[in-house]
Design a protein around this motif. Structure first.
Motif, PDB file in Angstrom:
ATOM      1  N   ASN A   1     -23.542 -23.760  13.939  1.00 26.93           N
ATOM      2  CA  ASN A   1     -22.092 -23.856  14.108  1.00 26.93           C
ATOM      3  C   ASN A   1     -21.393 -23.830  12.754  1.00 26.93           C
ATOM      4  O   ASN A   1     -20.410 -23.111  12.550  1.00 26.93           O
ATOM      5  CB  ASN A   1     -21.767 -25.150  14.861  1.00 26.93           C
ATOM      6  N   ASP A   2     -21.904 -24.604  11.796  1.00 26.89           N
ATOM      7  CA  ASP A   2     -21.318 -24.626  10.456  1.00 26.89           C
ATOM      8  C   ASP A   2     -21.514 -23.295   9.740  1.00 26.89           C
ATOM      9  O   ASP A   2     -20.632 -22.838   9.003  1.00 26.89           O
ATOM     10  CB  ASP A   2     -21.938 -25.760   9.629  1.00 26.89           C
ATOM     11  N   ALA A   3     -22.671 -22.654   9.948  1.00 23.38           N
ATOM     12  CA  ALA A   3     -22.902 -21.344   9.338  1.00 23.38           C
ATOM     13  C   ALA A   3     -21.879 -20.334   9.850  1.00 23.38           C
ATOM     14  O   ALA A   3     -21.341 -19.521   9.081  1.00 23.38           O
ATOM     15  CB  ALA A   3     -24.324 -20.876   9.635  1.00 23.38           C
ATOM     16  N   ALA A   4     -21.603 -20.378  11.159  1.00 23.25           N
ATOM     17  CA  ALA A   4     -20.603 -19.471  11.735  1.00 23.25           C
ATOM     18  C   ALA A   4     -19.211 -19.777  11.186  1.00 23.25           C
ATOM     19  O   ALA A   4     -18.408 -18.860  10.947  1.00 23.25           O
ATOM     20  CB  ALA A   4     -20.619 -19.586  13.255  1.00 23.25           C
ATOM     21  N   ARG A   5     -18.913 -21.056  10.973  1.00 27.57           N
ATOM     22  CA  ARG A   5     -17.613 -21.416  10.395  1.00 27.57           C
ATOM     23  C   ARG A   5     -17.452 -20.828   8.987  1.00 27.57           C
ATOM     24  O   ARG A   5     -16.381 -20.350   8.608  1.00 27.57           O
ATOM     25  CB  ARG A   5     -17.462 -22.938  10.332  1.00 27.57           C
ATOM     26  N   LEU A   6     -18.529 -20.877   8.199  1.00 28.93           N
ATOM     27  CA  LEU A   6     -18.478 -20.310   6.851  1.00 28.93           C
ATOM     28  C   LEU A   6     -18.177 -18.821   6.893  1.00 28.93           C
ATOM     29  O   LEU A   6     -17.401 -18.304   6.075  1.00 28.93           O
ATOM     30  CB  LEU A   6     -19.804 -20.565   6.134  1.00 28.93           C
ATOM     31  N   VAL A   7     -18.775 -18.122   7.838  1.00 27.47           N
ATOM     32  CA  VAL A   7     -18.506 -16.691   7.993  1.00 27.47           C
ATOM     33  C   VAL A   7     -17.053 -16.481   8.406  1.00 27.47           C
ATOM     34  O   VAL A   7     -16.351 -15.612   7.867  1.00 27.47           O
ATOM     35  CB  VAL A   7     -19.466 -16.062   9.021  1.00 27.47           C
ATOM     36  N   ASP A   8     -16.574 -17.267   9.342  1.00 25.28           N
ATOM     37  CA  ASP A   8     -15.205 -17.124   9.840  1.00 25.28           C
ATOM     38  C   ASP A   8     -14.186 -17.416   8.749  1.00 25.28           C
ATOM     39  O   ASP A   8     -13.108 -16.806   8.703  1.00 25.28           O
ATOM     40  CB  ASP A   8     -14.999 -18.062  11.033  1.00 25.28           C
ATOM     41  N   GLU A   9     -14.513 -18.330   7.852  1.00 23.88           N
ATOM     42  CA  GLU A   9     -13.606 -18.678   6.751  1.00 23.88           C
ATOM     43  C   GLU A   9     -13.673 -17.680   5.597  1.00 23.88           C
ATOM     44  O   GLU A   9     -12.897 -17.784   4.630  1.00 23.88           O
ATOM     45  CB  GLU A   9     -13.947 -20.080   6.226  1.00 23.88           C
ATOM     46  N   GLY A  10     -14.593 -16.708   5.671  1.00 18.84           N
ATOM     47  CA  GLY A  10     -14.708 -15.713   4.620  1.00 18.84           C
ATOM     48  C   GLY A  10     -15.466 -16.191   3.393  1.00 18.84           C
ATOM     49  O   GLY A  10     -15.441 -15.537   2.344  1.00 18.84           O
ATOM     50  N   VAL A  11     -16.160 -17.319   3.509  1.00 17.27           N
ATOM     51  CA  VAL A  11     -16.923 -17.854   2.375  1.00 17.27           C
ATOM     52  C   VAL A  11     -18.112 -16.948   2.055  1.00 17.27           C
ATOM     53  O   VAL A  11     -18.454 -16.715   0.892  1.00 17.27           O
ATOM     54  CB  VAL A  11     -17.400 -19.296   2.673  1.00 17.27           C
ATOM     55  N   ALA A  12     -18.764 -16.424   3.094  1.00 17.84           N
ATOM     56  CA  ALA A  12     -19.930 -15.561   2.910  1.00 17.84           C
ATOM     57  C   ALA A  12     -20.135 -14.745   4.177  1.00 17.84           C
ATOM     58  O   ALA A  12     -19.680 -15.128   5.262  1.00 17.84           O
ATOM     59  CB  ALA A  12     -21.175 -16.388   2.601  1.00 17.84           C
ATOM     60  N   SER A  13     -20.836 -13.629   4.033  1.00 17.46           N
ATOM     61  CA  SER A  13     -21.196 -12.825   5.199  1.00 17.46           C
ATOM     62  C   SER A  13     -22.360 -13.482   5.927  1.00 17.46           C
ATOM     63  O   SER A  13     -23.060 -14.352   5.374  1.00 17.46           O
ATOM     64  CB  SER A  13     -21.594 -11.418   4.769  1.00 17.46           C
ATOM     65  N   ALA A  14     -22.599 -13.051   7.165  1.00 15.98           N
ATOM     66  CA  ALA A  14     -23.751 -13.566   7.908  1.00 15.98           C
ATOM     67  C   ALA A  14     -25.046 -13.282   7.152  1.00 15.98           C
ATOM     68  O   ALA A  14     -25.939 -14.125   7.066  1.00 15.98           O
ATOM     69  CB  ALA A  14     -23.792 -12.943   9.301  1.00 15.98           C
ATOM     70  N   GLU A  15     -25.143 -12.066   6.594  1.00 11.03           N
ATOM     71  CA  GLU A  15     -26.352 -11.702   5.848  1.00 11.03           C
ATOM     72  C   GLU A  15     -26.563 -12.622   4.651  1.00 11.03           C
ATOM     73  O   GLU A  15     -27.694 -13.057   4.379  1.00 11.03           O
ATOM     74  CB  GLU A  15     -26.260 -10.248   5.371  1.00 11.03           C
ATOM     75  N   ASP A  16     -25.472 -12.933   3.918  1.00 17.18           N
ATOM     76  CA  ASP A  16     -25.610 -13.784   2.738  1.00 17.18           C
ATOM     77  C   ASP A  16     -25.943 -15.224   3.115  1.00 17.18           C
ATOM     78  O   ASP A  16     -26.735 -15.888   2.434  1.00 17.18           O
ATOM     79  CB  ASP A  16     -24.327 -13.742   1.904  1.00 17.18           C
ATOM     80  N   VAL A  17     -25.356 -15.727   4.194  1.00 17.36           N
ATOM     81  CA  VAL A  17     -25.701 -17.075   4.658  1.00 17.36           C
ATOM     82  C   VAL A  17     -27.191 -17.159   4.968  1.00 17.36           C
ATOM     83  O   VAL A  17     -27.893 -18.076   4.521  1.00 17.36           O
ATOM     84  CB  VAL A  17     -24.866 -17.458   5.896  1.00 17.36           C
ATOM     85  N   ASP A  18     -27.691 -16.197   5.719  1.00 12.27           N
ATOM     86  CA  ASP A  18     -29.101 -16.217   6.106  1.00 12.27           C
ATOM     87  C   ASP A  18     -30.016 -16.017   4.897  1.00 12.27           C
ATOM     88  O   ASP A  18     -31.074 -16.650   4.790  1.00 12.27           O
ATOM     89  CB  ASP A  18     -29.386 -15.148   7.167  1.00 12.27           C
ATOM     90  N   THR A  19     -29.621 -15.137   3.983  1.00  6.68           N
ATOM     91  CA  THR A  19     -30.434 -14.914   2.784  1.00  6.68           C
ATOM     92  C   THR A  19     -30.563 -16.189   1.962  1.00  6.68           C
ATOM     93  O   THR A  19     -31.652 -16.538   1.476  1.00  6.68           O
ATOM     94  CB  THR A  19     -29.828 -13.791   1.927  1.00  6.68           C
ATOM     95  N   LEU A  20     -29.467 -16.916   1.804  1.00  8.10           N
ATOM     96  CA  LEU A  20     -29.508 -18.177   1.055  1.00  8.10           C
ATOM     97  C   LEU A  20     -30.360 -19.223   1.762  1.00  8.10           C
ATOM     98  O   LEU A  20     -31.134 -19.944   1.116  1.00  8.10           O
ATOM     99  CB  LEU A  20     -28.090 -18.698   0.853  1.00  8.10           C
ATOM    100  N   MET A  21     -30.230 -19.312   3.067  1.00  8.04           N
ATOM    101  CA  MET A  21     -31.003 -20.310   3.810  1.00  8.04           C
ATOM    102  C   MET A  21     -32.492 -19.988   3.784  1.00  8.04           C
ATOM    103  O   MET A  21     -33.332 -20.895   3.729  1.00  8.04           O
ATOM    104  CB  MET A  21     -30.495 -20.405   5.245  1.00  8.04           C
ATOM    105  N   ARG A  22     -32.829 -18.706   3.815  1.00  6.15           N
ATOM    106  CA  ARG A  22     -34.245 -18.322   3.721  1.00  6.15           C
ATOM    107  C   ARG A  22     -34.780 -18.550   2.312  1.00  6.15           C
ATOM    108  O   ARG A  22     -35.828 -19.165   2.117  1.00  6.15           O
ATOM    109  CB  ARG A  22     -34.436 -16.848   4.105  1.00  6.15           C
ATOM    110  N   GLY A  23     -34.047 -18.050   1.337  1.00  7.31           N
ATOM    111  CA  GLY A  23     -34.551 -18.077  -0.028  1.00  7.31           C
ATOM    112  C   GLY A  23     -34.485 -19.423  -0.705  1.00  7.31           C
ATOM    113  O   GLY A  23     -35.370 -19.777  -1.494  1.00  7.31           O
ATOM    114  N   CYS A  24     -33.459 -20.200  -0.420  1.00  2.00           N
ATOM    115  CA  CYS A  24     -33.277 -21.488  -1.085  1.00  2.00           C
ATOM    116  C   CYS A  24     -33.856 -22.670  -0.305  1.00  2.00           C
ATOM    117  O   CYS A  24     -34.338 -23.628  -0.905  1.00  2.00           O
ATOM    118  CB  CYS A  24     -31.793 -21.759  -1.324  1.00  2.00           C
ATOM    119  N   LEU A  25     -33.791 -22.590   1.015  1.00  2.00           N
ATOM    120  CA  LEU A  25     -34.173 -23.742   1.836  1.00  2.00           C
ATOM    121  C   LEU A  25     -35.360 -23.469   2.751  1.00  2.00           C
ATOM    122  O   LEU A  25     -35.756 -24.347   3.519  1.00  2.00           O
ATOM    123  CB  LEU A  25     -32.973 -24.216   2.663  1.00  2.00           C
ATOM    124  N   GLY A  26     -35.924 -22.264   2.704  1.00  5.47           N
ATOM    125  CA  GLY A  26     -37.146 -21.989   3.439  1.00  5.47           C
ATOM    126  C   GLY A  26     -36.984 -21.810   4.927  1.00  5.47           C
ATOM    127  O   GLY A  26     -37.975 -21.877   5.672  1.00  5.47           O
TER     128      GLY A  26
END
Length: 287
Positions: free
Chosen positions: A198-223
């Motif tokens: 839900n929070d990840a979708a909010r970040l996308v809706d607010e224009g903070v990051a794209s869906a691809e960038d959110v997922d890339t960060l969560m994979r690469g930084c947080l596993g």
């Protein structure tokens, strides 16, 4: 030593994404399955989906090589009570689940475990619909169930030791590992995962990051294995919104109220992988 898989015979209620995936898992481990749905077209589609998923599971080495696949029967009616367990996997709607559980509970023999694959509705709430509430237990299979071996098991306050033992025997036959948790809205996995999505979708809706960038960060930084928004597409955004609504109604936590972007996507019919479009686009609809 694992039990003979043919000593089990499952009824799976619901031939959608999760019902088909659970049926694939059971059939691939040699367990016969009666798959029930109210729509004939859905059952036809489910058969094709299950055939494809069985091939995929074999290619991934997720099925035992020494077992003959179980027999699949599809039907529009839950009239066959000669089963060893029932797995309910219909849409995440408390009223619909209660109706389905009440109907099957009146048909099956006493002592047959009834397993709800809910992602968040308290088990004791659903148990009210059954003539024998002690026979209800929760399982939260992850999608795709035929590949993911870990299962969250939810013991309600009225779930009997006999029901627990019967489920564990079935999960052993299916080569699944269980973690048993106490009853609560959302249990453990949904209570943690769904607000994060839900929070990840909010970040996308607010224009903070794209869906691809959110997922890339969560994979690469947080596993995170796939990223929260790709995971949301696999869950089904419609199912996710339903589950978040359940959590919000039962906890009052504003973090559980589905964000505007999720509701807009569902209203547009963009449910994720199963409809070709969610946070990502897919070349071929998945069941």
């Amino acid at each position: 030593m694992q039990a003979d898989p043919t000593s089990h015979r499952l009824v799976v209620l619901g031939a959608g994404v999760m019902g088909s995936s659970i049926a694939t898992m059971a059939l691939g481990h040699g367990v016969p399955v009666v798959l029930v749905d109210i729509d004939e077209d859905t059952l036809v589609h489910a058969r094709a989906t299950i055939d494809r998923q069985l091939r995929h599971a074999r290619l991934m080495g997720a099925l035992p090589t020494d077992r003959t696949p179980g027999e699949l029967v599809t039907t529009l009616s839950s009239h066959d009570a000669d089963v060893t367990a029932v797995i309910e996997a219909i849409t995440e709607d408390p009223a619909l689940k209660a109706k389905a559980l009440a109907e099957i509970g009146a048909l099956i023999r006493p002592g047959t475990p009834v397993i709800s694959n809910t992602s968040g509705i308290p088990i004791d709430e659903l148990a009210e619909a059954l003539p024998r509430p002690d026979e209800l237990i929760g399982t939260h299979f992850m999608n795709p169930a035929y590949l993911i071996r870990m299962v969250e098991v939810i013991r309600g306050p009225r779930t009997s030791d006999t029901t627990i033992a019967a489920l564990m025997s079935l999960l052993d036959t299916l080569d699944r590992k269980a973690v048993v948790v106490r009853d609560s809205p959302g249990f453990v996995t949904s209570r943690l995962l769904h607000p994060m999505i839900n929070d990840a979708a909010r970040l996308v809706d607010e224009g903070v990051a794209s869906a691809e960038d959110v997922d890339t960060l969560m994979r690469g930084c947080l596993g995170h294995a796939t990223g929260p928004l790709r995971t949301a597409d696999m869950i089904g955004l419609d199912n996710l919104v339903d589950a978040l609504d359940v959590l919000f109604e039962r906890t009052g936590n504003p973090a559980h109220e589905p964000c505007d972007l999720l509701r807009r996507k569902v209203a547009a019919g963009d449910f994720g992988a199963k409809t070709d479009r969610g946070f990502y686009e897919y070349g071929k609809a998945l069941a």
